[in-house]
Write an enzyme that holds these catalytic residues in place. Structure first.
Site, mmCIF file in Angstrom:
data_model
loop_
_atom_site.group_PDB
_atom_site.id
_atom_site.type_symbol
_atom_site.label_atom_id
_atom_site.label_comp_id
_atom_site.label_asym_id
_atom_site.label_seq_id
_atom_site.Cartn_x
_atom_site.Cartn_y
_atom_site.Cartn_z
ATOM 1 N N TYR A 125 0.850 -1.194 0.000
ATOM 2 C CA TYR A 125 0.000 0.000 0.000
ATOM 3 C C TYR A 125 0.884 1.241 0.000
ATOM 4 C CZ TYR A 125 -3.851 3.059 1.637
ATOM 5 O OH TYR A 125 -4.794 4.035 1.767
ATOM 6 N N CYS A 126 0.673 2.130 -0.981
ATOM 7 C CA CYS A 126 1.374 3.413 -1.059
ATOM 8 C C CYS A 126 2.884 3.188 -1.080
ATOM 9 C CB CYS A 126 0.930 4.307 0.094
ATOM 10 S SG CYS A 126 1.603 5.985 0.047
ATOM 11 N N LEU A 127 3.613 3.766 -0.152
ATOM 12 C CA LEU A 127 5.052 3.586 -0.085
ATOM 13 C C LEU A 127 5.417 2.117 0.103
ATOM 14 C CD1 LEU A 127 7.749 5.092 -0.053
ATOM 15 C CD2 LEU A 127 7.443 5.483 2.385
ATOM 16 N N PHE A 180 -1.621 -1.156 -4.037
ATOM 17 C CA PHE A 180 -2.698 -0.248 -3.650
ATOM 18 C C PHE A 180 -2.171 1.182 -3.680
ATOM 19 C CE2 PHE A 180 -4.116 -3.855 -0.633
ATOM 20 C CZ PHE A 180 -4.800 -4.494 -1.655
#
Length: 546
Positions: A277-279, A305
């Site tokens: 997710y993200c980073l 994500f």
């Protein structure tokens, strides 16, 4: 800011055609405003010449249709329209300078919006008259409380109702592995049999992991477990000054790879569905690329994500990132050894200052209304720090140089390439994402050769991901590009992909199930015989660190 404005002004001064065009536009707009002012005096149904941008709710109240507030709103929208034209389309201005100038103009206009002031807003004026000024008293109390909490380092008002391990992050499980950077949580099985291939989720370490395990009704972890998936979750340690030298390689090795090794010991011989997710998604891409390069075949798929691999068009965060700004950030972090949570949250808030700064200030400090605290809002206030070295490497190697998709990113001293692992990919972008714009997330199609299933969902960076079935007003698009199919750009893809109503979670769960082996017995929680005994109940201890 000075350099940007000087660059813009110098090129505008050398563009007589642009100057004449702006003067003509100003004359037209002022004429339209004057005619509207005259006609609306006699006919309140006169159509307004200027309309707010899509999603701008500042002037939605019916009071803005009444004189003189209608003229204030229209004058402001005229100024927005003119400055939008004035800061774009000037020949010779660098693309980055042009984007920065447009951003700065928008920030200043947002601060000066008539919706922000008592004497120019019908909503605030009406509330003040009806309550006899009690709204301002309540707003002053809200402001005093927020200031006290800020100075004391306390969470925002109402966040105390969401207690980690009691009301949020309550899916049963055990911490089965711990090192200096992560705790690995293995969630308890819910079904009699499970999919053989477990899911490892890598959250972003800028925030706590439990956005994916909020309340029971909107927990992605619980949703997967109830459908027969064995879920492992990384919970990152909140770094302190002693962690200043932790770098991106440490996050890969002590994070993703250490978790993979632990899972391989617990669920021997089974491949893993890796999700980030993200980073954490960017880190998952790096880990998968490294494993592909090294012929490590333990992965079954890769899910992203709101995660970027190509940072060439990474949105308005790029406006803040150049050599000078990174050097400035490094100097700020040098003494502390980390980037403080308030600095990062401030950067994200300024990207959406209209929604996250000014509209909130009006509602809470002038109208005196507190928005009800939600689990997602409480989580959003529970940020973590980032080590000096890791944050510097992340900004320089990914944001500034775009090394990952340029073939220059090194792991273990050797370059990695994101298309090396020939894995099926499931990527999710969110329509209103101001952190990882969906068109940037979509660029995964350009850098991998494998099958890509792409989802574009309604909502923003967080709310678009926490999109449980039954959530109202949710929709998404989904399409799969098989290997070898011609590339379609993001806008073409969006235009030709139909909208589906509801949550995208069932799409992902079905995608995972189609690439898994059903009917396996649930694996043990940890393996004491292999040195991985359960170390305590979920949510563990790292998530509680402040």
């Amino acid at each position: 800011m000075a350099d940007t404005q000087a660059d813009w002004l110098a090129h505008l001064a050398m563009s007589p055609g642009k100057q004449i065009g702006l003067l003509e536009q100003a004359a037209r707009d002022v004429t339209r405003l004057a005619l509207y002012a005259l006609q609306s005096t006699f006919d309140r149904e006169t159509p307004a010449p200027f309309a707010p941008a899509h999603g701008d709710r500042r002037f939605a109240d019916e009071g803005w249709r009444q004189w003189p507030y209608n003229l204030l709103a229209q004058s402001f929208l005229l100024a927005e329209d003119w400055w939008r034209e004035a800061t774009t389309g000037i020949e010779g201005v660098e693309r980055l300078s042009q984007a920065r100038m447009a951003f700065m103009a928008r920030q200043r206009l947002d601060a000066l919006s008539p919706s922000n002031f008592l004497w120019t807003s019908p909503e605030i004026a009406r509330s003040t008259l009806e309550s006899g000024g009690l709204n301002l008293l309540a707003g002053a109390q809200n402001l005093a409380e927020d200031a006290r909490r800020l100075l004391a380092g306390e969470p925002p008002a109402g966040a105390e109702a969401f207690r980690i391990g009691e009301t949020v992050a309550v899916t049963p499980g055990k911490v089965v592995f711990r090192n200096r950077l992560i705790e690995l949580i293995q969630y308890a099985p819910v079904t009699e049999t499970v999919q053989a291939e477990p899911v490892l989720i890598v959250p972003a370490w800028i925030m706590k992991y439990y956005i994916l395990d909020l309340s029971p009704g909107n927990s992605l972890v619980r949703y997967l477990a109830e459908r027969g998936h064995t879920v492992f979750m990384i919970s990152w340690r909140n770094p302190t000054a002693e962690d200043r030298d932790l770098g991106m390689e440490d996050y890969r090795k002590l994070g993703v790879m250490a978790a993979m090794d632990a899972i391989s010991a617990i669920v021997s011989g089974r491949k893993v569905h890796l999700a980030g997710y993200c980073l954490g998604g960017t880190l998952a891409m790096i880990a998968a690329a490294t494993m592909g390069r090294d012929r490590d075949e333990r992965l079954a798929s890769l899910t992203l994500f709101a995660a970027q691999g190509d940072f060439s068009e990474a949105g308005e965060l790029m406006l803040f990132i150049d050599e000078g700004e990174v050097a400035y950030l490094e100097a700020m972090m040098w003494d502390r050894g980390y980037l403080d949570t308030s600095q990062m949250s401030g950067a994200f808030q300024i990207l959406r200052s209209n929604d996250l700064v000014w509209s909130r200030a009006v509602r809470e400090y002038l109208l005196g209304e507190r928005a009800p605290m939600t689990d997602l809002m409480a989580w959003n206030a529970d940020a973590t720090r980032m080590p000096y070295r890791m944050h510097s490497e992340y900004l320089r190697r990914l944001f500034l140089r775009n090394d990952l998709t340029g073939g220059r990113y090194e792991a273990d001293g050797r370059p990695v390439w994101v298309s090396d692992p020939f894995l099926p990919i499931f990527a999710v972008g969110t329509e209103a994402d101001h952190v990882a714009p969906w068109r940037s997330v979509y660029k995964v199609h350009l850098v991998v050769n494998s099958e890509v299933t792409f989802v574009l969902t309604s909502g923003g960076h967080n709310a678009g991901i926490v999109s449980e079935p039954g959530h109202p007003h949710r929709s998404y698009r989904v399409a799969t590009r098989p290997p070898g199919e011609p590339y379609a750009d993001a806008d073409e893809w969006q235009a030709r992909t139909p909208v589906k109503q509801g949550s995208w979670w069932p799409e992902w769960q079905a995608w995972l199930a189609a690439r898994s082996t059903p009917g396996a017995e649930p694996p043990p929680i940890g393996t004491p015989e292999k040195g991985l005994p359960p170390l305590g109940d979920a949510p563990g201890t790292y998530v509680l660190q402040r």
